[in-house]
Write an enzyme that holds these catalytic residues in place. Structure first.
Site, short mmCIF file in Angstrom:
data_model
loop_
_atom_site.label_atom_id
_atom_site.label_comp_id
_atom_site.label_asym_id
_atom_site.label_seq_id
_atom_site.Cartn_x
_atom_site.Cartn_y
_atom_site.Cartn_z
N LYS A 12 0.84 -1.20 0.00
CA LYS A 12 0.00 0.00 0.00
C LYS A 12 0.88 1.26 0.00
CE LYS A 12 -3.87 -2.33 2.29
NZ LYS A 12 -4.79 -2.37 3.46
N TYR A 52 -12.24 -2.48 -3.51
CA TYR A 52 -12.83 -2.59 -2.17
C TYR A 52 -14.36 -2.54 -2.20
CZ TYR A 52 -8.30 -2.23 0.22
OH TYR A 52 -7.02 -2.48 0.71
N PHE A 60 -15.36 3.59 7.44
CA PHE A 60 -13.97 3.94 7.09
C PHE A 60 -13.71 3.93 5.58
CE2 PHE A 60 -14.11 -0.66 8.04
CZ PHE A 60 -13.58 -1.21 6.87
N ARG A 88 -1.73 -14.59 3.43
CA ARG A 88 -2.44 -13.89 4.51
C ARG A 88 -1.72 -14.06 5.84
NH1 ARG A 88 -6.86 -10.35 3.74
NH2 ARG A 88 -7.95 -11.20 5.52
N THR A 94 -5.41 -8.09 10.16
CA THR A 94 -5.75 -6.78 9.54
C THR A 94 -5.35 -5.63 10.44
OG1 THR A 94 -7.61 -7.83 8.42
CG2 THR A 94 -7.64 -5.42 8.57
N ARG A 105 2.88 -7.07 9.02
CA ARG A 105 2.25 -5.99 9.81
C ARG A 105 2.75 -6.02 11.26
NH1 ARG A 105 -3.45 -7.62 7.14
NH2 ARG A 105 -3.49 -6.17 5.38
N ASN A 115 -1.94 -0.07 7.30
CA ASN A 115 -1.39 -1.42 7.56
C ASN A 115 -0.51 -1.98 6.44
OD1 ASN A 115 -3.49 -1.95 5.86
ND2 ASN A 115 -4.54 -3.41 7.19
N HIS A 118 -1.68 -5.56 1.40
CA HIS A 118 -2.95 -6.25 1.16
C HIS A 118 -2.66 -7.64 0.61
CE1 HIS A 118 -6.79 -7.37 -0.67
NE2 HIS A 118 -6.08 -7.70 -1.73
N GLU A 129 -9.18 -10.06 -8.23
CA GLU A 129 -8.24 -8.96 -8.01
C GLU A 129 -7.14 -8.96 -9.07
OE1 GLU A 129 -7.13 -9.49 -3.90
OE2 GLU A 129 -9.11 -8.88 -3.19
P1 RTP Z 1 -6.77 -5.94 2.96
O1 RTP Z 1 -7.99 -6.18 2.07
O2 RTP Z 1 -6.22 -4.55 2.83
O3 RTP Z 1 -5.76 -7.02 2.87
O4 RTP Z 1 -7.31 -6.02 4.42
P2 RTP Z 1 -8.14 -7.15 5.09
O5 RTP Z 1 -8.75 -8.09 4.09
O6 RTP Z 1 -7.25 -7.76 6.11
O7 RTP Z 1 -9.28 -6.33 5.81
P3 RTP Z 1 -10.65 -5.73 5.28
O8 RTP Z 1 -11.64 -5.93 6.36
O9 RTP Z 1 -10.96 -6.20 3.91
O10 RTP Z 1 -10.31 -4.19 5.24
C1 RTP Z 1 -9.63 -3.62 4.15
C2 RTP Z 1 -8.75 -2.51 4.64
O11 RTP Z 1 -9.54 -1.47 5.15
C3 RTP Z 1 -8.84 -0.80 6.18
N1 RTP Z 1 -9.64 -0.82 7.40
N2 RTP Z 1 -9.77 0.20 8.18
N3 RTP Z 1 -11.69 0.17 11.23
C4 RTP Z 1 -10.94 0.70 10.29
O12 RTP Z 1 -10.57 1.83 10.30
C5 RTP Z 1 -10.54 -0.18 9.20
N4 RTP Z 1 -10.90 -1.45 9.02
C6 RTP Z 1 -10.33 -1.86 7.89
C7 RTP Z 1 -7.52 -1.52 6.37
O13 RTP Z 1 -6.53 -0.84 5.58
C8 RTP Z 1 -7.81 -2.88 5.79
O14 RTP Z 1 -6.63 -3.52 5.36
#
Ligand code: RTP
Length: 150
Positions: A12, A52, A60, A88, A94, A105, A115, A118, A129
Protein backbone atom coordinates in the site's frame (compact mmCIF):
# COMPACT_ATOMS: atom_id res chain seq x y z
CA UNK A 1 -5.23 -25.49 -2.24
CA UNK A 2 -3.05 -26.08 -5.28
CA UNK A 3 0.63 -26.09 -6.14
CA UNK A 4 0.09 -23.31 -8.66
CA UNK A 5 -2.28 -21.20 -6.56
CA UNK A 6 -2.04 -17.48 -7.24
CA UNK A 7 -2.60 -14.59 -4.86
CA UNK A 8 -2.73 -10.83 -5.33
CA UNK A 9 -0.38 -9.03 -2.93
CA UNK A 10 -0.14 -5.24 -2.82
CA UNK A 11 2.22 -2.92 -0.97
CA UNK A 12 0.00 0.00 0.00
CA UNK A 13 1.10 3.67 -0.35
CA UNK A 14 2.50 3.84 3.21
CA UNK A 15 4.57 0.70 2.59
CA UNK A 16 6.02 2.26 -0.57
CA UNK A 17 6.68 5.62 1.16
CA UNK A 18 8.42 3.89 4.07
CA UNK A 19 10.75 1.92 1.81
CA UNK A 20 9.36 -1.51 2.69
CA UNK A 21 8.88 -2.80 -0.87
CA UNK A 22 12.16 -4.73 -0.97
CA UNK A 23 11.59 -6.33 2.41
CA UNK A 24 8.08 -7.48 1.51
CA UNK A 25 9.16 -8.87 -1.88
CA UNK A 26 12.12 -10.56 -0.17
CA UNK A 27 9.87 -12.35 2.30
CA UNK A 28 7.74 -13.86 -0.48
CA UNK A 29 10.84 -14.88 -2.44
CA UNK A 30 12.50 -16.40 0.59
CA UNK A 31 9.36 -18.32 1.55
CA UNK A 32 9.53 -20.01 -1.85
CA UNK A 33 6.82 -18.27 -3.87
CA UNK A 34 7.29 -17.37 -7.50
CA UNK A 35 6.79 -13.76 -8.65
CA UNK A 36 4.67 -13.81 -11.80
CA UNK A 37 3.59 -10.15 -12.10
CA UNK A 38 4.68 -6.82 -10.63
CA UNK A 39 4.06 -3.12 -11.33
CA UNK A 40 3.94 0.29 -9.64
CA UNK A 41 0.49 1.87 -10.00
CA UNK A 42 -0.95 5.16 -8.80
CA UNK A 43 -4.56 3.97 -8.72
CA UNK A 44 -7.58 6.21 -9.20
CA UNK A 45 -10.35 6.36 -6.58
CA UNK A 46 -12.68 4.68 -9.12
CA UNK A 47 -10.31 1.73 -9.52
CA UNK A 48 -9.87 1.40 -5.75
CA UNK A 49 -13.63 1.50 -5.22
CA UNK A 50 -13.85 -1.58 -7.45
CA UNK A 51 -11.09 -3.32 -5.49
CA UNK A 52 -12.83 -2.59 -2.17
CA UNK A 53 -16.43 -2.89 -3.48
CA UNK A 54 -17.45 -5.23 -0.64
CA UNK A 55 -16.53 -2.55 1.94
CA UNK A 56 -18.69 0.19 0.42
CA UNK A 57 -20.94 1.50 3.17
CA UNK A 58 -18.41 0.96 5.96
CA UNK A 59 -17.68 4.16 7.92
CA UNK A 60 -13.97 3.94 7.09
CA UNK A 61 -14.56 3.48 3.33
CA UNK A 62 -13.95 7.12 2.19
CA UNK A 63 -10.78 7.36 4.29
CA UNK A 64 -9.60 4.00 2.95
CA UNK A 65 -10.00 5.12 -0.67
CA UNK A 66 -8.25 8.43 0.07
CA UNK A 67 -5.33 6.60 1.74
CA UNK A 68 -5.00 4.06 -1.06
CA UNK A 69 -5.08 6.82 -3.71
CA UNK A 70 -2.51 8.97 -1.84
CA UNK A 71 0.47 7.49 -3.71
CA UNK A 72 1.59 4.57 -5.82
CA UNK A 73 1.11 0.97 -4.74
CA UNK A 74 3.13 -2.07 -5.79
CA UNK A 75 0.77 -4.60 -7.37
CA UNK A 76 2.06 -8.18 -7.47
CA UNK A 77 0.97 -11.72 -8.19
CA UNK A 78 2.73 -14.51 -6.32
CA UNK A 79 2.29 -18.18 -7.14
CA UNK A 80 2.91 -21.36 -5.20
CA UNK A 81 1.53 -23.96 -2.80
CA UNK A 82 -1.41 -22.57 -0.81
CA UNK A 83 -0.41 -19.01 -1.79
CA UNK A 84 -3.62 -17.32 -0.63
CA UNK A 85 -3.70 -18.69 2.92
CA UNK A 86 0.05 -18.55 3.45
CA UNK A 87 0.17 -15.03 1.99
CA UNK A 88 -2.44 -13.89 4.51
CA UNK A 89 -0.55 -15.46 7.39
CA UNK A 90 2.65 -13.73 6.25
CA UNK A 91 0.83 -10.37 6.24
CA UNK A 92 -0.58 -10.82 9.77
CA UNK A 93 -3.95 -9.74 11.18
CA UNK A 94 -5.75 -6.78 9.54
CA UNK A 95 -5.26 -4.73 12.70
CA UNK A 96 -1.49 -4.55 13.27
CA UNK A 97 -2.04 -4.39 17.03
CA UNK A 98 -3.22 -8.02 16.75
CA UNK A 99 -0.54 -9.06 14.25
CA UNK A 100 2.06 -11.49 15.58
CA UNK A 101 5.71 -10.40 15.55
CA UNK A 102 7.38 -11.99 12.54
CA UNK A 103 4.50 -11.09 10.24
CA UNK A 104 4.79 -8.09 7.91
CA UNK A 105 2.25 -5.99 9.81
CA UNK A 106 3.48 -7.31 13.16
CA UNK A 107 6.98 -6.12 12.31
CA UNK A 108 6.25 -2.82 10.55
CA UNK A 109 2.79 -1.42 11.32
CA UNK A 110 0.71 -0.06 14.19
CA UNK A 111 -2.58 1.31 12.83
CA UNK A 112 -5.35 -0.54 10.99
CA UNK A 113 -5.76 2.47 8.69
CA UNK A 114 -2.05 2.30 7.72
CA UNK A 115 -1.39 -1.42 7.56
CA UNK A 116 1.08 -1.29 4.61
CA UNK A 117 -0.02 -4.35 2.63
CA UNK A 118 -2.95 -6.25 1.16
CA UNK A 119 -3.39 -9.94 0.37
CA UNK A 120 -6.33 -11.76 -1.25
CA UNK A 121 -8.56 -13.57 1.27
CA UNK A 122 -9.77 -16.39 -1.02
CA UNK A 123 -8.80 -18.05 -4.28
CA UNK A 124 -11.94 -16.64 -5.89
CA UNK A 125 -11.15 -13.08 -4.79
CA UNK A 126 -7.52 -13.53 -5.86
CA UNK A 127 -8.64 -14.28 -9.42
CA UNK A 128 -10.96 -11.25 -9.38
CA UNK A 129 -8.24 -8.96 -8.01
CA UNK A 130 -5.64 -10.24 -10.49
CA UNK A 131 -8.07 -9.53 -13.36
CA UNK A 132 -8.75 -6.03 -11.96
CA UNK A 133 -5.10 -5.05 -11.46
CA UNK A 134 -3.58 -6.91 -14.44
CA UNK A 135 -6.17 -6.63 -17.23
CA UNK A 136 -3.30 -6.91 -19.72
CA UNK A 137 -2.70 -10.48 -18.53
CA UNK A 138 0.26 -12.19 -16.92
CA UNK A 139 3.35 -13.57 -18.61
CA UNK A 140 3.81 -17.21 -17.66
CA UNK A 141 7.36 -18.50 -17.43
CA UNK A 142 9.25 -21.48 -16.08
CA UNK A 143 12.72 -21.87 -14.65
CA UNK A 144 13.28 -24.95 -16.85
CA UNK A 145 15.79 -23.24 -19.10
CA UNK A 146 17.72 -21.57 -16.28
CA UNK A 147 20.63 -24.02 -16.36
CA UNK A 148 22.53 -21.85 -13.85
CA UNK A 149 20.06 -22.68 -11.07
CA UNK A 150 20.87 -26.09 -9.54
P1 RTP B 1 -6.77 -5.94 2.96
O1 RTP B 1 -7.99 -6.18 2.07
O2 RTP B 1 -6.22 -4.55 2.83
O3 RTP B 1 -5.76 -7.02 2.87
O4 RTP B 1 -7.31 -6.02 4.42
P2 RTP B 1 -8.14 -7.15 5.09
O5 RTP B 1 -8.75 -8.09 4.09
O6 RTP B 1 -7.25 -7.76 6.11
O7 RTP B 1 -9.28 -6.33 5.81
P3 RTP B 1 -10.65 -5.73 5.28
O8 RTP B 1 -11.64 -5.93 6.36
O9 RTP B 1 -10.96 -6.20 3.91
O10 RTP B 1 -10.31 -4.19 5.24
C1 RTP B 1 -9.63 -3.62 4.15
C2 RTP B 1 -8.75 -2.51 4.64
O11 RTP B 1 -9.54 -1.47 5.15
C3 RTP B 1 -8.84 -0.80 6.18
N1 RTP B 1 -9.64 -0.82 7.40
N2 RTP B 1 -9.77 0.20 8.18
N3 RTP B 1 -11.69 0.17 11.23
C4 RTP B 1 -10.94 0.70 10.29
O12 RTP B 1 -10.57 1.83 10.30
C5 RTP B 1 -10.54 -0.18 9.20
N4 RTP B 1 -10.90 -1.45 9.02
C6 RTP B 1 -10.33 -1.86 7.89
C7 RTP B 1 -7.52 -1.52 6.37
O13 RTP B 1 -6.53 -0.84 5.58
C8 RTP B 1 -7.81 -2.88 5.79
O14 RTP B 1 -6.63 -3.52 5.36
Amino acid sequence: MSVNERTYIMVKPDGVQRGLVGNIIGRFEQRGFKLIALKLVHATPEHLEKHYADLKGKPFFPGLIQYMASGPVVAMVWQGLDAVKTGRSMLGATNPLASAPGTIRGDFALAVGRNICHGSDSVENAEKEIALWFPEGIVQYTHDQAKWIF
